[in-house]
Design a protein around this motif. Sequence first.
Motif, PDB file in Angstrom:
ATOM      1  N   LEU A   2       0.830  -1.207   0.000  1.00 34.03           N
ATOM      2  CA  LEU A   2       0.000   0.000   0.000  1.00 34.03           C
ATOM      3  C   LEU A   2       0.866   1.259   0.000  1.00 34.03           C
ATOM      4  O   LEU A   2       0.642   2.187  -0.778  1.00 34.03           O
TER       5      LEU A   2
ATOM      6  N   MET B 280       0.915   4.053  -2.880  1.00 32.24           N
ATOM      7  CA  MET B 280       0.555   5.443  -2.579  1.00 32.24           C
ATOM      8  C   MET B 280       1.689   6.388  -2.949  1.00 32.24           C
ATOM      9  O   MET B 280       1.464   7.462  -3.498  1.00 32.24           O
TER      10      MET B 280
ATOM     11  N   SER C 242      -1.191   7.020   3.740  1.00 31.71           N
ATOM     12  CA  SER C 242      -2.416   6.684   3.009  1.00 31.71           C
ATOM     13  C   SER C 242      -3.378   7.873   2.929  1.00 31.71           C
ATOM     14  O   SER C 242      -4.212   7.937   2.037  1.00 31.71           O
TER      15      SER C 242
ATOM     16  N   GLY D 163      -7.444   5.907   2.210  1.00 28.62           N
ATOM     17  CA  GLY D 163      -6.875   6.221   3.512  1.00 28.62           C
ATOM     18  C   GLY D 163      -7.782   7.133   4.306  1.00 28.62           C
ATOM     19  O   GLY D 163      -8.091   6.894   5.473  1.00 28.62           O
TER      20      GLY D 163
END
Lengths: 306, 333
Positions: free
Chosen positions: A30, A34, B144, B207
Amino acid sequence: MSLLRRLAGKRRGIDDLIFDSVNILLMLILVVVMLYPMLNTLAISLNDATDTVRGGLHILPRSFTTHNYTHVFNEAQVIRAGITSVLRTVVGTGLGVFASAMVAYTISRPHFILKRFTTLAFVLTMYMNAGLIPTYLLNRELGLIGSFWVYILPTLIGVFNLIVIRSFIEGLPETIFESARMDGAGEFVQFFKIALPLAVPVIATVSLFVAVGQWNQWFDVFIYNSSIPELSTLQYELMKVLQSTNTSGGGAADSFADSLGGQVEMVTPQSVRAAMTVVVSVPIIMVYPFLQKYFVKGLTLGGVKG
Amino acid sequence: MAQPVNPIEVKERIKYKGKHKVNLQRPKKGPKYFFRKCKEQKELLWMSVPFLIWLFIFKYLPLGGWVMAFQNFRPARGFLDQEWAGFDNFRFLFGSERFLEIMRNTLAMSIINLVLGFVTAVTLAVLLNELRNITFKRVVQTISYMPHFLSWVVVAGLVSTALSMDDGIINTVLLNLGIIDTPVMWLGVGHYFWGIIGASDVWKSVGWNSIIYLAAMTMIDQEQYEAAEIDGASRMQRIWYITLPGIKPVVVILLIMNIGYILESGFEAQYLLMNSMNMDFAENLDIYVLRYGISMANFSLATAAGMFKTIISFIFLFGANKIAEKLGEARLF
């Protein structure tokens, strides 16, 4: 029996270990997903334009240069748009948050005669949107088109923000306000001297929301003020650059890039775009870690109680 | 006396007048009471009425513009000095094949975004909640959230860079993994567009959207986990039977709120990533309104489309709320 328990316990331990490992791995993926696009753009913006064309650039610049940035900042339009962006963010946030806080205070007062009416009137607008055209015509009638105020007035109070602030003020102990009233404080005094200072955390949160919204907005520029360079913003300038390269592989970005012709070091639409993306994004990214502790709280309040 | 008075109340007043020196119980209803209160709460009114006027002008007044949907609106004339068209605009709208495509795109993208958005945000929140190392958790969270602060203009730029034919990271990775043989022109094929929008939306907001679920998880009684652990529940079972039911009310409320936005499939992402090759799958209701309204100056048709959107949203919102009520879940109102 004890053997069974030990086995079960042990198996649980292995399960846990697998779970944690998979979880951490997923989180790392992740993080990469990102960060990569952002770091990639940063690398392109800091890399020599002719070198970038060779491809294979990832998260570190190969041939470091700040030339792309000098090029962007040499454009008079970028500076002008930057000023408008800052101005609309500051004015829009200041006025918007003040207005929201004031209305929020009134609808947080249990005895206020228009409490229900005001709340309902605002909340209804969350789902009752007149639509683009009627709004456009209204702004035209009000003479807001071609004016700076079209960025501020139509979106002055956001209902979500209003509810967030109201919930916070309602959570403050009523006795504070009562004792102030005993001392003869009117509503304005109670608002400015008690509600506002105590609501700083939520005011900070809402300010961040509004500021992000103002800074990132480009559509109102596009609809209302696209023919007025003085009122253009950074996001809109970037949008124009992106759109022209997306559709025709040249256009505005090319002319943008060519306008510094004769120079030794070249810039390409791609590098200019990357540098501009960074210029547009860095201010807002810089602010948010400082406000993070506030907004988690604020968002929760609004979401759960709203 | 214009205002109706409760006879019993009057009797009471007469009865106690003079006997005890009590103040008259003045009526709690009616215009008189209202104006007296207004006088008392002058300051609160000063604080709110200007913004109520603002609200009326900017949010309610434009609703009057909906009459345009029933006219053949010409901007040169006044609102009431127009040629009336009845439901012609709506008939044209629902009759056109293009509109069906627009609706398909709008609903498809909105449902993909809704489902994908919920599933990913809840999953991320659960996984973050299970992390044992607080510092690591905080770092992942902070990273995030970051894309939430980028504008759609920037995100659209990042997306088209990542998807580019030459040297885009998506093509590079897929080529290296052997999943594709030649670079794919992702934004040039209409069929990929919905997926691209869904993925971009998740990238930008997963996020941020997980924050609220994480917050809801902190409200769950920790003893439940301990008890379950003693009873031998595995991590997955604890998530399934404690964490997820714990955040269910929040999920339901957010779901209802979002169902009201079912025709809001987003505008910026589609508009910015749209091109002539993927247009048939990219154009949604908002873009349609923009195209007909602003570009072609067909205000009536665009207003009809916009009005349709608002009304459907309302129906969906109330419907979802009703269903949640029937199921005994938390409601929005």
